[in-house]
Design a protein around this motif. Structure first.
Motif, PDB file in Angstrom:
ATOM      1  N   ALA A  91       0.905  -1.066   0.182  1.00  0.00           N
ATOM      2  CA  ALA A  91       0.038  -0.020  -0.036  1.00  0.00           C
ATOM      3  C   ALA A  91       1.069   1.109   0.100  1.00  0.00           C
ATOM      4  N   LYS A  92       1.733   1.156   0.780  1.00  0.00           N
ATOM      5  CA  LYS A  92       2.846   2.314   0.699  1.00  0.00           C
ATOM      6  C   LYS A  92       3.449   2.474  -0.731  1.00  0.00           C
ATOM      7  N   ARG A  93       4.019   1.290  -1.257  1.00  0.00           N
ATOM      8  CA  ARG A  93       4.528   1.592  -2.747  1.00  0.00           C
ATOM      9  C   ARG A  93       3.651   2.272  -3.547  1.00  0.00           C
ATOM     10  N   TYR A  94       2.539   1.784  -3.556  1.00  0.00           N
ATOM     11  CA  TYR A  94       1.470   2.410  -4.248  1.00  0.00           C
ATOM     12  C   TYR A  94       1.397   3.821  -4.411  1.00  0.00           C
ATOM     13  N   VAL A  95       1.149   4.252  -3.096  1.00  0.00           N
ATOM     14  CA  VAL A  95       1.344   5.811  -2.660  1.00  0.00           C
ATOM     15  C   VAL A  95       2.512   6.488  -3.182  1.00  0.00           C
ATOM     16  N   PHE A  96       3.662   5.986  -2.947  1.00  0.00           N
ATOM     17  CA  PHE A  96       4.968   6.374  -3.021  1.00  0.00           C
ATOM     18  C   PHE A  96       4.928   6.544  -4.835  1.00  0.00           C
ATOM     19  N   GLU A  97       4.209   5.552  -5.448  1.00  0.00           N
ATOM     20  CA  GLU A  97       4.573   5.691  -7.092  1.00  0.00           C
ATOM     21  C   GLU A  97       3.507   6.805  -7.503  1.00  0.00           C
ATOM     22  N   LEU A  98       2.476   7.231  -6.690  1.00  0.00           N
ATOM     23  CA  LEU A  98       1.533   8.374  -7.080  1.00  0.00           C
ATOM     24  C   LEU A  98       2.254   9.472  -6.731  1.00  0.00           C
ATOM     25  N   ALA A  99       2.995   9.547  -5.573  1.00  0.00           N
ATOM     26  CA  ALA A  99       3.721  10.909  -5.353  1.00  0.00           C
ATOM     27  C   ALA A  99       5.004  11.449  -6.217  1.00  0.00           C
ATOM     28  N   ARG A 100       5.691  10.209  -6.844  1.00  0.00           N
ATOM     29  CA  ARG A 100       6.434  10.522  -7.743  1.00  0.00           C
ATOM     30  C   ARG A 100       6.280  11.024  -8.975  1.00  0.00           C
ATOM     31  N   ARG A 101       4.908  10.599  -9.404  1.00  0.00           N
ATOM     32  CA  ARG A 101       4.561  11.113 -10.663  1.00  0.00           C
ATOM     33  C   ARG A 101       3.538  12.486 -10.401  1.00  0.00           C
ATOM     34  N   HIS A 102       3.265  12.721  -9.175  1.00  0.00           N
ATOM     35  CA  HIS A 102       2.357  14.185  -8.952  1.00  0.00           C
ATOM     36  C   HIS A 102       3.266  15.027  -7.854  1.00  0.00           C
ATOM     37  N   THR A 103       4.215  15.451  -8.005  1.00  0.00           N
ATOM     38  CA  THR A 103       5.269  15.954  -7.002  1.00  0.00           C
ATOM     39  C   THR A 103       4.685  17.062  -6.432  1.00  0.00           C
ATOM     40  N   SER A 104       3.694  17.550  -6.842  1.00  0.00           N
ATOM     41  CA  SER A 104       3.247  18.726  -6.187  1.00  0.00           C
ATOM     42  C   SER A 104       1.927  18.506  -5.301  1.00  0.00           C
ATOM     43  N   LEU A 105       1.503  17.164  -5.052  1.00  0.00           N
ATOM     44  CA  LEU A 105       0.470  16.823  -4.176  1.00  0.00           C
ATOM     45  C   LEU A 105       0.612  16.943  -2.965  1.00  0.00           C
ATOM     46  N   PRO A 106      -0.445  17.410  -2.198  1.00  0.00           N
ATOM     47  CA  PRO A 106      -0.152  17.826  -0.921  1.00  0.00           C
ATOM     48  C   PRO A 106      -0.272  16.453   0.037  1.00  0.00           C
ATOM     49  N   ASP A 107       0.364  16.625   1.080  1.00  0.00           N
ATOM     50  CA  ASP A 107       0.610  15.521   1.928  1.00  0.00           C
ATOM     51  C   ASP A 107      -0.779  14.836   2.499  1.00  0.00           C
ATOM     52  N   ALA A 108      -1.658  15.438   2.742  1.00  0.00           N
ATOM     53  CA  ALA A 108      -2.925  15.234   3.143  1.00  0.00           C
ATOM     54  C   ALA A 108      -3.713  14.324   2.103  1.00  0.00           C
ATOM     55  N   LEU A 109      -3.602  14.669   1.073  1.00  0.00           N
ATOM     56  CA  LEU A 109      -4.257  13.910  -0.095  1.00  0.00           C
ATOM     57  C   LEU A 109      -3.715  12.475  -0.131  1.00  0.00           C
ATOM     58  N   LEU A 110      -2.337  12.614  -0.243  1.00  0.00           N
ATOM     59  CA  LEU A 110      -1.739  11.232  -0.164  1.00  0.00           C
ATOM     60  C   LEU A 110      -1.661  10.220   1.034  1.00  0.00           C
ATOM     61  N   ALA A 111      -1.952  10.911   2.091  1.00  0.00           N
ATOM     62  CA  ALA A 111      -2.456  10.069   3.349  1.00  0.00           C
ATOM     63  C   ALA A 111      -3.942   9.689   3.160  1.00  0.00           C
ATOM     64  N   THR A 112      -4.684  10.439   2.675  1.00  0.00           N
ATOM     65  CA  THR A 112      -6.091  10.004   2.352  1.00  0.00           C
ATOM     66  C   THR A 112      -6.239   8.883   1.449  1.00  0.00           C
ATOM     67  N   VAL A 113      -5.414   8.682   0.619  1.00  0.00           N
ATOM     68  CA  VAL A 113      -5.223   7.741  -0.164  1.00  0.00           C
ATOM     69  C   VAL A 113      -4.722   6.571   0.238  1.00  0.00           C
ATOM     70  N   TYR A 114      -3.664   6.625   1.178  1.00  0.00           N
ATOM     71  CA  TYR A 114      -3.400   5.638   1.930  1.00  0.00           C
ATOM     72  C   TYR A 114      -4.380   5.081   2.926  1.00  0.00           C
ATOM     73  N   ASP A 115      -5.082   5.917   3.585  1.00  0.00           N
ATOM     74  CA  ASP A 115      -6.168   5.493   4.583  1.00  0.00           C
ATOM     75  C   ASP A 115      -7.387   4.606   3.530  1.00  0.00           C
ATOM     76  N   ALA A 116      -7.852   5.048   2.529  1.00  0.00           N
ATOM     77  CA  ALA A 116      -8.692   4.497   1.546  1.00  0.00           C
ATOM     78  C   ALA A 116      -8.089   3.049   1.325  1.00  0.00           C
ATOM     79  N   SER A 117      -6.577   2.967   0.904  1.00  0.00           N
ATOM     80  CA  SER A 117      -6.139   1.631   0.676  1.00  0.00           C
ATOM     81  C   SER A 117      -6.217   0.686   1.923  1.00  0.00           C
ATOM     82  N   GLU A 118      -5.809   1.478   3.211  1.00  0.00           N
ATOM     83  CA  GLU A 118      -5.799   0.406   4.187  1.00  0.00           C
ATOM     84  C   GLU A 118      -7.253   0.038   4.606  1.00  0.00           C
TER      85      GLU A 118
END
Length: 449
Positions: free
Chosen positions: A325-352
């Motif tokens: 799940a962390k790897r998936y969010v990591f891959e999103l972050a490196r493709r969208h380098t301006s995404l806010p931390d809170a949105l990435l955390a929300t995607v991880y929460d949804a994955s969990e």
């Protein structure tokens, strides 16, 4: 606030039998003995808390002293003349009686403030207030400063307040106050940065916990170094989270400074060869200032990469599901380098959440497929819009950013009234200014996503 947190520790003694009767008392008494009466008073301004600790932590004190005192404080916190910091849940707790009331009060917790509230007055204003009443000046400063930076480890907070009060008492009687203040502030710069940084990271640790702080550190690195691999960056993210887990609640005098310095040295060794911006930060002699510099390095442009593959059922529901799940969010972050931390955390929460619901379902594959369908329909647009919003906010002046935002909304909503457009511009500008920066307040921004 430290006073509120101390109160909750004291109240928690009433049900310490569940975890070992002396645990909470020993924790508070350790703090009292480590800091000494004056320094304990410095960070716990409520007189009754200091008095209880002084009386019941003394050598040979009756063990029942602490429990009885904590029960009395529980009753006092529900009185109209309560000396304790207000908490919105207190009134509800006080409708209960006896043990139920004490357990309810012990469960209350003041969340970290969204942003530090303490604004240092001018040198002249400081000296005027100090000369008028030194004791009142010190108490007011300590209350405001500890309220703003209350998530910093106690030794760091204590060192910072001592340094500030020493500077004021020295420079306000100096024949050249301006020169004195300038020198003292330069000398104390490293400690000020340590207080600021440790308050930030420990606030996030308080809200997110170790797992999500690891994720936050990982995506932070991925956006600055999108060419690095998951395997390269995960150990650094785990190392940062380990420092915060060990030192945010520690009473060891040099824990945060020592462990953060060790982590910074490892980060510099790993990151400097990859990017000259990191190499420049790591040339400094002070590790705390180097870490502050590393944290301020802006995101890099996103490379052209293929679409992120969705984790399979075997990956998500296996022993290393959280890692995938962390790897998936990591891959999103490196493709969208301006995404806010809170949105990435929300995607991880949804994955969990999906892992929790689907891995125990009768048909995990069908359950995950349904979740993936939603993600494929909704997530790309959400990520692209947020990435564009924060990217423009980072690159443009605030006035130009709002103009660009208004033009964009006018194109997508040509029939909207000027009032609605104005409201949407202000709403999105407020989100961008608060939540796009890397050290955004986590609770507030998660709620706004």
């Amino acid at each position: 606030m430290r006073a509120a947190l101390a109160l909750l520790l004291l109240l928690a003694a009433v049900h310490a039998e569940h975890r070992g009767r002396d645990y909470v008392r020993d924790k508070v008494c350790q703090e009292f003995k480590t800091l000494g009466k004056e320094d304990f008073r410095t960070l716990h301004l409520v007189r009754e808390i200091v008095s209880l600790a002084q009386t019941c932590c003394a050598e040979g004190a009756d063990p029942s002293c602490y429990d009885a005192g904590a029960s009395a404080l529980s009753a006092k916190s529900c009185s109209r003349s309560s000396p304790f910091p207000a908490h919105p849940g207190t009134a509800s707790c006080c409708t209960h009686q006896g043990l139920e009331q004490k357990l309810c009060l012990a469960a209350l917790r003041h969340p970290p403030p969204l942003l530090p509230r303490y604004l240092q007055p001018s040198n002249q204003e400081l000296c005027q207030a100090f000369e008028k009443d030194p004791k009142d000046f010190a108490d007011r400063f300590l209350h405001e400063y500890a309220s703003s930076y209350g998530e910093a480890p106690l030794p760091v907070l204590l060192g910072s307040t001592r340094s500030f009060l020493s500077m004021v008492s020295t420079c306000c009687i100096s024949p050249t106050p301006t020169t004195c203040f300038l020198k003292e502030k330069l000398d104390g710069k490293a400690l000020s940065l340590l207080t600021l940084m440790s308050n930030r990271v420990c606030s996030r640790f308080t809200v997110f916990g170790k797992d999500k702080v690891t994720l936050s550190s990982l995506t932070w690195l991925a956006q600055k170094l999108p060419g690095a691999s998951f395997e390269d960056l995960l150990p650094l993210a785990e190392g940062a989270a380990a420092v915060f887990a060990q030192c945010c609640g520690s009473l060891a005098e040099d824990c945060m400074q020592r462990k953060l310095s060790e982590h910074t040295a490892k980060a510099c060794a790993a990151l400097s060869p990859r990017d000259p911006r990191f190499a420049e930060c790591c040339r400094g002699q002070n590790p705390v200032q180097n870490y502050f510099c590393l944290s301020a390095v802006p995101p890099a442009p996103a490379p052209k990469l293929p679409e992120v593959p969705k984790p399979t059922k075997e990956q998500l529901c296996g022993e290393e599901g959280a890692r995938h799940a962390k790897r998936y969010v990591f891959e999103l972050a490196r493709r969208h380098t301006s995404l806010p931390d809170a949105l990435l955390a929300t995607v991880y929460d949804a994955s969990e959440k999906a892992r929790g619901e689907c891995c125990s379902a009768k048909d995990p594959s069908a359950c995950l497929h349904k979740k993936h369908q939603w993600a494929e329909a909704e997530l790309p647009t959400l990520l692209e819009n947020a990435n564009q919003l924060c990217g423009q906010y980072t690159q443009l002046s605030f006035l130009e950013f709002k103009k660009r935002l208004q033009k964009s909304l006018q194109r997508t909503m040509p029939n909207a009234s000027p009032e609605l457009l104005g409201q949407l511009v202000e709403q999105r500008a407020d989100f961008a200014s608060t939540c796009c920066p890397p050290n955004s307040p986590p609770l507030y921004c998660t709620s706004k996503v």
